[in-house]
Design a protein around this motif. Sequence first.
Motif, short mmCIF file in Angstrom:
data_model
loop_
_atom_site.label_atom_id
_atom_site.label_comp_id
_atom_site.label_asym_id
_atom_site.label_seq_id
_atom_site.Cartn_x
_atom_site.Cartn_y
_atom_site.Cartn_z
N GLU A 1 -19.32 47.88 1.78
CA GLU A 1 -19.10 49.05 2.64
C GLU A 1 -18.10 50.00 2.00
OE1 GLU A 1 -19.81 51.60 5.61
OE2 GLU A 1 -20.89 49.73 5.29
N LEU A 2 -17.04 49.46 1.45
CA LEU A 2 -16.04 50.29 0.79
C LEU A 2 -16.63 51.02 -0.41
CD1 LEU A 2 -13.09 51.24 0.54
CD2 LEU A 2 -12.66 49.18 -0.82
N GLY B 1 -17.68 29.89 3.23
CA GLY B 1 -18.88 30.67 2.99
C GLY B 1 -18.95 31.89 3.89
N LYS B 2 -18.62 31.71 5.17
CA LYS B 2 -18.63 32.83 6.11
C LYS B 2 -17.59 33.88 5.72
CE LYS B 2 -20.40 30.41 10.17
NZ LYS B 2 -20.10 29.91 11.52
N LEU C 1 -16.09 39.14 3.35
CA LEU C 1 -15.37 39.93 2.35
C LEU C 1 -16.33 40.70 1.45
CD1 LEU C 1 -12.57 37.39 1.36
CD2 LEU C 1 -12.32 39.47 2.73
N SER C 2 -17.43 40.07 1.10
CA SER C 2 -18.43 40.74 0.27
C SER C 2 -19.03 41.94 0.99
CB SER C 2 -19.54 39.75 -0.10
OG SER C 2 -20.53 40.38 -0.86
#
Length: 66
Positions: free
Chosen positions: A54-55, A42-43, A48-49
């Motif tokens: 941000e990208l 989950g972390k 990654l999300s």
Amino acid sequence: MTQACHRKCVPPYYKEAELSKGESVCLDRCVAKYLEVHERMGKKLTELSLQDEELLKRMQQGTGTA
């Protein structure tokens, strides 16, 4: 998790109505490992999300290097 830990820790043919000490310990450890992995995943997925968000923001602003 329930099926996996039961399959791993409890023999298919019951000898007694109650769990043995070894079976209980095995189930406790199995569940604890499952929950630890679930938390770590989950972390990592959250991380990654956030990186993806941000990208996307950078790309929308024209400063991304994609």
